[in-house]
Design a protein around this motif. Structure first.
Motif, PDB file in Angstrom:
ATOM      1  N   SER A  54     -20.384  -9.455  -0.055  1.00 11.88           N
ATOM      2  CA  SER A  54     -19.342 -10.165  -0.802  1.00 11.88           C
ATOM      3  C   SER A  54     -18.237  -9.195  -1.196  1.00 11.88           C
ATOM      4  O   SER A  54     -18.495  -8.063  -1.597  1.00 11.88           O
ATOM      5  CB  SER A  54     -19.934 -10.830  -2.041  1.00 11.88           C
ATOM      6  N   ALA A  55     -17.035  -9.666  -1.042  1.00  8.64           N
ATOM      7  CA  ALA A  55     -15.859  -8.911  -1.487  1.00  8.64           C
ATOM      8  C   ALA A  55     -14.797  -9.941  -1.850  1.00  8.64           C
ATOM      9  O   ALA A  55     -14.573 -10.901  -1.117  1.00  8.64           O
ATOM     10  CB  ALA A  55     -15.361  -7.985  -0.394  1.00  8.64           C
ATOM     11  N   ALA A  56     -14.156  -9.740  -2.974  1.00 12.23           N
ATOM     12  CA  ALA A  56     -13.144 -10.681  -3.456  1.00 12.23           C
ATOM     13  C   ALA A  56     -11.751 -10.212  -3.035  1.00 12.23           C
ATOM     14  O   ALA A  56     -11.502  -9.009  -2.937  1.00 12.23           O
ATOM     15  CB  ALA A  56     -13.232 -10.790  -4.968  1.00 12.23           C
ATOM     16  N   PRO A  57     -10.838 -11.157  -2.819  1.00  8.32           N
ATOM     17  CA  PRO A  57      -9.475 -10.789  -2.440  1.00  8.32           C
ATOM     18  C   PRO A  57      -8.818  -9.766  -3.368  1.00  8.32           C
ATOM     19  O   PRO A  57      -8.190  -8.821  -2.875  1.00  8.32           O
ATOM     20  CB  PRO A  57      -8.727 -12.127  -2.436  1.00  8.32           C
ATOM     21  N   PRO A  58      -8.946  -9.895  -4.712  1.00  8.48           N
ATOM     22  CA  PRO A  58      -8.299  -8.889  -5.566  1.00  8.48           C
ATOM     23  C   PRO A  58      -8.784  -7.459  -5.288  1.00  8.48           C
ATOM     24  O   PRO A  58      -8.022  -6.500  -5.411  1.00  8.48           O
ATOM     25  CB  PRO A  58      -8.670  -9.327  -6.984  1.00  8.48           C
ATOM     26  N   THR A  59     -10.040  -7.326  -4.898  1.00  5.34           N
ATOM     27  CA  THR A  59     -10.586  -6.002  -4.578  1.00  5.34           C
ATOM     28  C   THR A  59      -9.831  -5.384  -3.414  1.00  5.34           C
ATOM     29  O   THR A  59      -9.443  -4.212  -3.460  1.00  5.34           O
ATOM     30  CB  THR A  59     -12.088  -6.128  -4.214  1.00  5.34           C
ATOM     31  N   VAL A  60      -9.608  -6.174  -2.381  1.00  6.93           N
ATOM     32  CA  VAL A  60      -8.902  -5.682  -1.197  1.00  6.93           C
ATOM     33  C   VAL A  60      -7.449  -5.402  -1.537  1.00  6.93           C
ATOM     34  O   VAL A  60      -6.903  -4.356  -1.168  1.00  6.93           O
ATOM     35  CB  VAL A  60      -9.022  -6.698  -0.036  1.00  6.93           C
ATOM     36  N   TYR A  61      -6.807  -6.310  -2.249  1.00  6.77           N
ATOM     37  CA  TYR A  61      -5.396  -6.107  -2.592  1.00  6.77           C
ATOM     38  C   TYR A  61      -5.197  -4.871  -3.463  1.00  6.77           C
ATOM     39  O   TYR A  61      -4.223  -4.136  -3.281  1.00  6.77           O
ATOM     40  CB  TYR A  61      -4.805  -7.355  -3.271  1.00  6.77           C
ATOM     41  N   ARG A  62      -6.108  -4.624  -4.405  1.00  6.60           N
ATOM     42  CA  ARG A  62      -5.984  -3.418  -5.241  1.00  6.60           C
ATOM     43  C   ARG A  62      -6.109  -2.158  -4.388  1.00  6.60           C
ATOM     44  O   ARG A  62      -5.365  -1.193  -4.571  1.00  6.60           O
ATOM     45  CB  ARG A  62      -7.016  -3.427  -6.359  1.00  6.60           C
ATOM     46  N   ALA A  63      -7.052  -2.157  -3.450  1.00 12.16           N
ATOM     47  CA  ALA A  63      -7.227  -0.985  -2.575  1.00 12.16           C
ATOM     48  C   ALA A  63      -6.007  -0.802  -1.680  1.00 12.16           C
ATOM     49  O   ALA A  63      -5.524   0.328  -1.514  1.00 12.16           O
ATOM     50  CB  ALA A  63      -8.496  -1.139  -1.733  1.00 12.16           C
ATOM     51  N   LEU A  64      -5.489  -1.888  -1.121  1.00 13.16           N
ATOM     52  CA  LEU A  64      -4.290  -1.795  -0.272  1.00 13.16           C
ATOM     53  C   LEU A  64      -3.084  -1.319  -1.078  1.00 13.16           C
ATOM     54  O   LEU A  64      -2.316  -0.460  -0.616  1.00 13.16           O
ATOM     55  CB  LEU A  64      -4.008  -3.144   0.393  1.00 13.16           C
ATOM     56  N   ASP A  65      -2.928  -1.842  -2.299  1.00 12.31           N
ATOM     57  CA  ASP A  65      -1.819  -1.407  -3.168  1.00 12.31           C
ATOM     58  C   ASP A  65      -1.917   0.082  -3.459  1.00 12.31           C
ATOM     59  O   ASP A  65      -0.905   0.801  -3.450  1.00 12.31           O
ATOM     60  CB  ASP A  65      -1.804  -2.198  -4.469  1.00 12.31           C
ATOM     61  N   PHE A  66      -3.114   0.559  -3.733  1.00 10.32           N
ATOM     62  CA  PHE A  66      -3.319   1.983  -3.982  1.00 10.32           C
ATOM     63  C   PHE A  66      -2.883   2.795  -2.761  1.00 10.32           C
ATOM     64  O   PHE A  66      -2.184   3.809  -2.882  1.00 10.32           O
ATOM     65  CB  PHE A  66      -4.786   2.272  -4.306  1.00 10.32           C
ATOM     66  N   LEU A  67      -3.306   2.386  -1.581  1.00 10.71           N
ATOM     67  CA  LEU A  67      -2.975   3.114  -0.351  1.00 10.71           C
ATOM     68  C   LEU A  67      -1.476   3.108  -0.077  1.00 10.71           C
ATOM     69  O   LEU A  67      -0.927   4.093   0.419  1.00 10.71           O
ATOM     70  CB  LEU A  67      -3.765   2.535   0.832  1.00 10.71           C
ATOM     71  N   VAL A  68      -0.802   2.018  -0.443  1.00 13.77           N
ATOM     72  CA  VAL A  68       0.660   1.969  -0.317  1.00 13.77           C
ATOM     73  C   VAL A  68       1.299   2.921  -1.327  1.00 13.77           C
ATOM     74  O   VAL A  68       2.196   3.702  -0.988  1.00 13.77           O
ATOM     75  CB  VAL A  68       1.187   0.523  -0.496  1.00 13.77           C
ATOM     76  N   GLU A  69       0.839   2.872  -2.573  1.00 18.41           N
ATOM     77  CA  GLU A  69       1.383   3.752  -3.622  1.00 18.41           C
ATOM     78  C   GLU A  69       1.232   5.222  -3.252  1.00 18.41           C
ATOM     79  O   GLU A  69       2.083   6.046  -3.588  1.00 18.41           O
ATOM     80  CB  GLU A  69       0.682   3.484  -4.951  1.00 18.41           C
ATOM     81  N   GLN A  70       0.157   5.552  -2.568  1.00 11.76           N
ATOM     82  CA  GLN A  70      -0.088   6.939  -2.175  1.00 11.76           C
ATOM     83  C   GLN A  70       0.660   7.330  -0.903  1.00 11.76           C
ATOM     84  O   GLN A  70       0.598   8.475  -0.474  1.00 11.76           O
ATOM     85  CB  GLN A  70      -1.594   7.172  -1.986  1.00 11.76           C
ATOM     86  N   GLY A  71       1.354   6.384  -0.280  1.00  5.85           N
ATOM     87  CA  GLY A  71       2.102   6.689   0.934  1.00  5.85           C
ATOM     88  C   GLY A  71       1.235   6.769   2.181  1.00  5.85           C
ATOM     89  O   GLY A  71       1.642   7.324   3.192  1.00  5.85           O
ATOM     90  N   ILE A  72       0.042   6.199   2.121  1.00 10.85           N
ATOM     91  CA  ILE A  72      -0.878   6.228   3.253  1.00 10.85           C
ATOM     92  C   ILE A  72      -0.655   5.013   4.154  1.00 10.85           C
ATOM     93  O   ILE A  72      -0.814   5.084   5.364  1.00 10.85           O
ATOM     94  CB  ILE A  72      -2.337   6.286   2.745  1.00 10.85           C
ATOM     95  N   LEU A  73      -0.267   3.912   3.531  1.00 12.87           N
ATOM     96  CA  LEU A  73       0.083   2.696   4.261  1.00 12.87           C
ATOM     97  C   LEU A  73       1.504   2.292   3.897  1.00 12.87           C
ATOM     98  O   LEU A  73       1.999   2.650   2.826  1.00 12.87           O
ATOM     99  CB  LEU A  73      -0.839   1.531   3.881  1.00 12.87           C
ATOM    100  N   HIS A  74       2.116   1.518   4.777  1.00 13.75           N
ATOM    101  CA  HIS A  74       3.376   0.844   4.471  1.00 13.75           C
ATOM    102  C   HIS A  74       3.093  -0.649   4.423  1.00 13.75           C
ATOM    103  O   HIS A  74       2.390  -1.167   5.284  1.00 13.75           O
ATOM    104  CB  HIS A  74       4.432   1.083   5.561  1.00 13.75           C
ATOM    105  N   ARG A  75       3.637  -1.309   3.439  1.00 15.61           N
ATOM    106  CA  ARG A  75       3.576  -2.769   3.408  1.00 15.61           C
ATOM    107  C   ARG A  75       4.788  -3.261   4.173  1.00 15.61           C
ATOM    108  O   ARG A  75       5.917  -2.915   3.842  1.00 15.61           O
ATOM    109  CB  ARG A  75       3.618  -3.275   1.970  1.00 15.61           C
ATOM    110  N   VAL A  76       4.563  -4.059   5.198  1.00 13.29           N
ATOM    111  CA  VAL A  76       5.640  -4.611   6.014  1.00 13.29           C
ATOM    112  C   VAL A  76       5.827  -6.062   5.574  1.00 13.29           C
ATOM    113  O   VAL A  76       5.132  -6.962   6.034  1.00 13.29           O
ATOM    114  CB  VAL A  76       5.302  -4.520   7.517  1.00 13.29           C
ATOM    115  N   ASP A  77       6.755  -6.258   4.648  1.00 10.83           N
ATOM    116  CA  ASP A  77       6.957  -7.583   4.067  1.00 10.83           C
ATOM    117  C   ASP A  77       7.306  -8.629   5.114  1.00 10.83           C
ATOM    118  O   ASP A  77       6.820  -9.755   5.049  1.00 10.83           O
ATOM    119  CB  ASP A  77       8.048  -7.535   2.998  1.00 10.83           C
ATOM    120  N   ALA A  78       8.135  -8.253   6.079  1.00  9.47           N
ATOM    121  CA  ALA A  78       8.565  -9.211   7.095  1.00  9.47           C
ATOM    122  C   ALA A  78       7.399  -9.740   7.920  1.00  9.47           C
ATOM    123  O   ALA A  78       7.462 -10.846   8.454  1.00  9.47           O
ATOM    124  CB  ALA A  78       9.608  -8.568   8.015  1.00  9.47           C
TER     125      ALA A  78
END
Length: 147
Positions: A54-78
């Motif tokens: 089990s994994a909840a959506p907020p868990t994934v979004y928090r991890a993805l947000d962290f990785l974006v904040e650290q410059g490891i990922l880019h969020r591509v809004d388009a």
């Protein structure tokens, strides 16, 4: 092996900024790296549920947000998704390019282009903020395959 080296570099990068690449964040990064091109949060959620139960959506979004904040990922809004930044913590403007044939995604430095855009904006009385530019086209391999 290439992904493992990148994950180790990402962990070092986080540590240098006083952040922690926790086990969950590391696992989310590993899952993102398994996808080519842009990956959507729901794909990572599905993958994570396959490995962790089990994994909840907020868990994934928090991890993805962290990785974006650290410059490891880019969020591509388009594209409503994420791509890996292979040169951690981009301190320069860049353009994300996607191949409409094979789906390959790359990031190219674009300091000069952004400087020209900022100047053009100023001339017209507009102050440009941090931007993310996405260009669609064909990669060299696909162009050659179509010839």
């Amino acid at each position: 092996m290439k992904n493992q080296k990148f994950i180790e570099s990402a962990a070092d990068h986080c540590a240098k900024s006083g952040a922690n690449l926790t086990e969950l964040r590391r696992q989310v990064l590993e899952l993102v790296l398994q996808h080519d091109g842009v990956v959507k949060a729901y794909q990572i959620l599905n993958d994570l549920q396959q490995t962790r139960g089990s994994a909840a959506p907020p868990t994934v979004y928090r991890a993805l947000d962290f990785l974006v904040e650290q410059g490891i990922l880019h969020r591509v809004d388009a594209l409503n998704g994420y791509v890996v930044c292979r040169h951690l913590d981009c301190a320069h403007p860049s353009v994300i390019v996607t191949c409409r044939e094979c789906g390959k995604v790359d990031e190219i430095p674009a300091e000069d282009g952004f400087a020209a855009l900022q100047q053009a904006c100023r001339v017209h009385g507009f102050e440009m903020e941090q931007q993310q530019i996405l260009l669609n086209g064909r990669c060299t391999q696909c162009v050659q395959a179509l010839q």
